[in-house]
Each structure stands twice: as C-alpha cells, then as structure tokens.
Design a protein around this motif. Structure first.
Motif, PDB file in Angstrom:
ATOM      1  N   ALA A 224       0.787  -1.255  -0.047  1.00  0.00           N
ATOM      2  CA  ALA A 224       0.045  -0.081  -0.074  1.00  0.00           C
ATOM      3  C   ALA A 224       0.995   1.375   0.028  1.00  0.00           C
ATOM      4  O   ALA A 224       0.540   2.439  -0.543  1.00  0.00           O
ATOM      5  CB  ALA A 224      -0.850   0.169   1.268  1.00  0.00           C
ATOM      6  N   ALA A 225       1.897   1.389   0.795  1.00  0.00           N
ATOM      7  CA  ALA A 225       2.904   2.326   0.833  1.00  0.00           C
ATOM      8  C   ALA A 225       3.545   2.634  -0.650  1.00  0.00           C
ATOM      9  O   ALA A 225       3.554   3.962  -0.769  1.00  0.00           O
ATOM     10  CB  ALA A 225       3.975   2.033   1.731  1.00  0.00           C
ATOM     11  N   GLN A 226       3.663   1.732  -1.228  1.00  0.00           N
ATOM     12  CA  GLN A 226       4.206   2.025  -2.747  1.00  0.00           C
ATOM     13  C   GLN A 226       3.202   2.615  -3.578  1.00  0.00           C
ATOM     14  O   GLN A 226       3.333   3.515  -4.281  1.00  0.00           O
ATOM     15  CB  GLN A 226       4.709   0.820  -3.459  1.00  0.00           C
ATOM     16  N   ARG A 227       1.914   2.246  -3.458  1.00  0.00           N
ATOM     17  CA  ARG A 227       0.904   2.639  -4.219  1.00  0.00           C
ATOM     18  C   ARG A 227       0.431   4.201  -3.662  1.00  0.00           C
ATOM     19  O   ARG A 227       0.302   5.107  -4.483  1.00  0.00           O
ATOM     20  CB  ARG A 227      -0.399   1.912  -4.014  1.00  0.00           C
ATOM     21  N   ILE A 228       0.396   4.382  -2.456  1.00  0.00           N
ATOM     22  CA  ILE A 228       0.425   5.882  -1.777  1.00  0.00           C
ATOM     23  C   ILE A 228       1.368   6.686  -2.432  1.00  0.00           C
ATOM     24  O   ILE A 228       1.114   7.813  -2.843  1.00  0.00           O
ATOM     25  CB  ILE A 228       0.327   5.765  -0.362  1.00  0.00           C
ATOM     26  N   GLU A 229       2.591   6.464  -2.532  1.00  0.00           N
ATOM     27  CA  GLU A 229       3.658   7.165  -2.876  1.00  0.00           C
ATOM     28  C   GLU A 229       3.501   7.493  -4.421  1.00  0.00           C
ATOM     29  O   GLU A 229       3.535   8.711  -4.923  1.00  0.00           O
ATOM     30  CB  GLU A 229       5.116   6.364  -2.762  1.00  0.00           C
ATOM     31  N   LEU A 230       3.176   6.460  -5.258  1.00  0.00           N
ATOM     32  CA  LEU A 230       2.946   6.556  -6.597  1.00  0.00           C
ATOM     33  C   LEU A 230       1.748   7.767  -6.922  1.00  0.00           C
ATOM     34  O   LEU A 230       1.812   8.614  -7.570  1.00  0.00           O
ATOM     35  CB  LEU A 230       2.571   5.345  -7.318  1.00  0.00           C
ATOM     36  N   LEU A 231       0.790   7.373  -6.210  1.00  0.00           N
ATOM     37  CA  LEU A 231      -0.551   8.297  -6.409  1.00  0.00           C
ATOM     38  C   LEU A 231      -0.383   9.702  -5.963  1.00  0.00           C
ATOM     39  O   LEU A 231      -0.874  10.547  -6.512  1.00  0.00           O
ATOM     40  CB  LEU A 231      -1.747   7.655  -5.857  1.00  0.00           C
TER      41      LEU A 231
END
Ligand code: SF4
Ligand code: SF4
Length: 418
Positions: A224-231
């Motif tokens: 989830a942290a990777q997706r949050i950073e991307l978004l």
C-alpha cells in the motif's frame, strides 16, 4: 501441547489491537448478528456467524480450543465476505470486518494456514500486479481499442503523456476482465460526455492491493505504501475509481496508513456531482423498473448510499423500487473478503438469495455500481434461472446519455481488437 497452544494464542493476541482484544470479551452473545449474516442465512453453522467467529477467536487467543474446534474456527474465519452487516446490527458495535481482517493477518503471522486458493490468489496479485495474471502492458488496451472502435468521443490519454486534473483509476477488473471492461469504457465515455479532463495510468496503473488487506496478507502495508507514494506523486486533484473494491482500498484502507489520505471519489459520487451541475445531459428515456443493490464496500463500508440513488432518480423514464433489505441492511452478494475463493458454492447461494430478494420487488433489473457485485449477482441469476437483468449503473446512464454504446457492443469491439 497446551503450552504450545497458549504460546500460539499469545502470538495471535499480539497481532490484535487492545481494542480488538477487548471486543473479543465484549461480545454479549446475544446472537443478533446471526439472523442478519448472509453466510449464516445460507449455511446455518454457529461457527460461521459473527458470534461463532468471536467465540473461536477468543478460544484461540486463550489457547483453550480443542483441535477440532480450532479447525472449525480456521475454516469459518475465511467463510465470510467481510460484508459488515454484523457490525451494523451489533448492539456492542464490535468492528467485526476490521477484526476479521486483522485476525487473518495475525493468524498468518502465527503460522496458521489460510485456504490454498487464497494463498494462490495473493501470490498471483503480487507477481502480476493484477488479479488476472495478465501482463501489465495490456492494462490500457481497453482505452485504445474503444477509441479505435468509435466508442469514445476522444482518445483517452495516458497520464505519462500529459497529466490531468482527474485520474480515472479503472482497476484490475475494469481494465482486464473481458466481461467487465465495458465498465471502464462507459466510465471514460460518461466523463467525456460531461467534459471532464482526465487521464489514465494504463500500463502504469497498479492493482489497488485492497485484496491483500481483505485476505490478511502481511505485505499489505508495504504494498500500500508503494501505491500511496505513486498516487501522491501524480498530484491529481481528484482520483476517480469505478470499482467499489478499489474505492474502499484507495479511500478507506490507505487513509489509515501514513500519508494515505488521498482525494478519491467513487465514480457514482463524480457522476452525481456532474448531473447536479447540469454537465451530463440525460437525453433519452430509459423505460425500466429497476431496483438497486448497495455494494458492501460502497455502502456499509464507505457510507455512500444517497449518490447512486440520486443518479438513478435523474434518469428519465426510470421507475425505481427499493429492495426490502437496502442501505445499511442490504444483503451481500458474497463476492467480498475472499469468500468466493474459500467457498464458491456459498457465494453462488448468496447471489441467488439476493436475486430472489430483487425479484420480490417486481423490478426487471437489479442495478449496482460495482462490477464485482455484477459478477456475483450474475452467478445468482445462473443459479436461479431468473429472468432478472443485472445492470451496472454505467449501463443505465449510458442508455440515457449515449444509448448506441451498449456493454455487448463494447465487449464485441474489444474482442475484435485482439
Ligand atoms: S461480516 Fe458479513 S458475512 Fe462475515 S460474519 Fe459478519 S455478517 Fe456474516
Ligand atoms: S450481535 Fe454483537 S454482541 Fe451480539 S452476539 Fe453478535 S457480535 Fe456478539
């Protein structure tokens, strides 16, 4: 052995919050949750309802379950769509869906097995970054092919080509499931009809990872942290998700993690606003009597009840009739929480039950804004042989806005595109 059980129970307890440990003791054993639980309605085992699951988890934490009781509990914990109905009706207000997900995580960490089918599904999501084991390069093809087939007003541009105020997040199912890609195409078309400036991530769009949380996968926080950073890095003013599961992930699950509060709307919220602003002209009458199925992820989990009903109310010619169980008491089609992977027959019976409830309204179609519910309800139609039509909300709106674009036409055009 008893010492081992206590140690293992201690490891499970360590994976739960203080509040959740108190909730285990707070259950009043009143049984109110039983009559409402959609899995118990189809399979009347005490272990499967919330009271039974709480009993089992409490016993496991204390190390007091017999081997037989433990295996019954381990099975029943995964025979749950995490629909949240037990939370709504519980007089103690135990946050059951959160407890089931956290318990699955804690049990996995303590070395207990989960259903093999869920283990395979989780590995597949992490390997392919989508739930369909398809190459990510295919993720934006729906947009290209829909434009080539004349189904869109303009090409859908990729975010990497030029960012936009709005990011449309199509999700794994809308992007890659041939039976459900019409949801993504119609979402794009409706946004275009309303003049919304948006872009998609296409091959750069990740799986939202919400299924990892639903099934208690321990890599969820990092994924989830990777997706949050991307978004967050995209800087979109608004992220619009058309999938109820993605919406709960991006809007609800991520918000509990550091930096995870993102400007996310579900498509129905966006459409509701566009209709209210007079930006989406509903020119054509849709002479259908319909009822509405609240997706658990959108309704009980996210409190979005009014917007989809307002959207339906704006469609000319549409007659709306409410189901006996609606809103916070809507019964679940069985597609959430990994239940279908754990017990497919149970999901089919739950879908069939919801279809019979919808038939009782006298409607000719059941409408929902969730593609996963569409699949679950379609299974129910197959089980019952019902003449009821299952419609995605986008399809109803498209009939009012651009009736020449049907799901069948989209499916044929995308299939012809190779
Ligand atoms: S979350 Fe839904 S399916 Fe699971 S125990 Fe509660 S009511 Fe039953
Ligand atoms: S409704 Fe709540 S308090 Fe009553 S048995 Fe179910 S979980 Fe326990």
């Amino acid at each position: 052995m008893a010492q081992d059980d206590k140690a293992q129970g201690g490891r499970v307890a360590a994976g739960l919050s203080w509040r959740q440990l108190i909730e285990l003791e707070a259950c009043a054993r009143c049984g109110e949750c039983k009559g409402w639980c959609p899995v118990y309605t189809q399979d009347a085992r005490e272990a499967i309802c919330a009271r039974g699951k709480l009993d089992g988890l409490r016993g496991l934490v204390r190390g007091s379950l017999s081997e037989g009781e433990r295996s019954v509990f381990l099975e029943s914990l995964y025979e749950c769509s995490a629909c949240g109905q037990c939370h709504v009706v519980c007089p103690v207000r135990i946050d059951t869906p959160e407890l089931w997900e956290q318990a699955r995580l804690a049990l996995g960490r303590a070395g207990f097995p989960r259903p093999e089918s869920q283990t395979r599904a989780l590995a597949g999501i992490k390997r392919h970054n989508n739930s369909y084991a398809k190459p990510q390069a295919e993720r934006g093809l729906w947009a290209e092919r829909a434009w080539q087939a004349g189904l869109l007003l303009a090409p859908v541009r990729l975010w990497r080509e030029r960012p936009a105020p709005v990011l449309y997040f199509a999700g794994c199912t809308g992007s890659l499931d041939p039976a459900m890609q019409f949801v993504a195409v119609l979402s794009a078309r409706l946004l275009q009809e309303a003049g919304v400036d948006f872009a998609i991530l296409g091959p750069d769009e990740p799986c939202c990872a919400s299924k990892l949380r639903r099934m208690g996968d321990e890599t969820f926080p990092q994924e989830a942290a990777q997706r949050i950073e991307l978004l967050r890095g995209l800087g979109a003013e608004t992220i619009v998700a058309s999938c109820a599961g993605c919406f709960k992930g991006l809007h609800g699950d991520f918000a509990r993690l550091p930096g995870g509060v993102l400007p996310v709307l579900h498509l129905t919220q966006m459409l509701d606003r566009l209709i209210a602003a007079g930006r989406l002209p509903l020119r054509h009458a849709v002479p259908l009597r319909v009822t509405y199925h609240d997706p658990c992820h959108l309704g009980r989990h996210s409190q979005i009840y009014e917007e989809p009903r307002r959207v339906l109310a704006a469609v000319p010619g549409l007659e709306f009739v409410e189901l006996a169980r609606a809103g916070a008491f809507s019964s679940c089609c069985g597609m959430g929480g990994g239940l279908k992977l754990a017990n497919e027959g149970l999901q089919h019976r739950m879908g069939a039950h919801r279809i019979r409830e919808a038939e009782a309204t006298g409607a000719s179609a059941i409408v929902t804004p969730c593609q996963t519910c569409c699949i679950g309800l379609a299974n129910g139609v197959k089980e019952t042989g019902s003449p009821l039509r299952v419609m995605h909300l986008n399809e109803v709106l498209a009939r009012a806005v651009c009736p020449e674009i049907t799901p069948e036409k989209v499916a044929a055009a995308l299939a012809a595109g190779g």
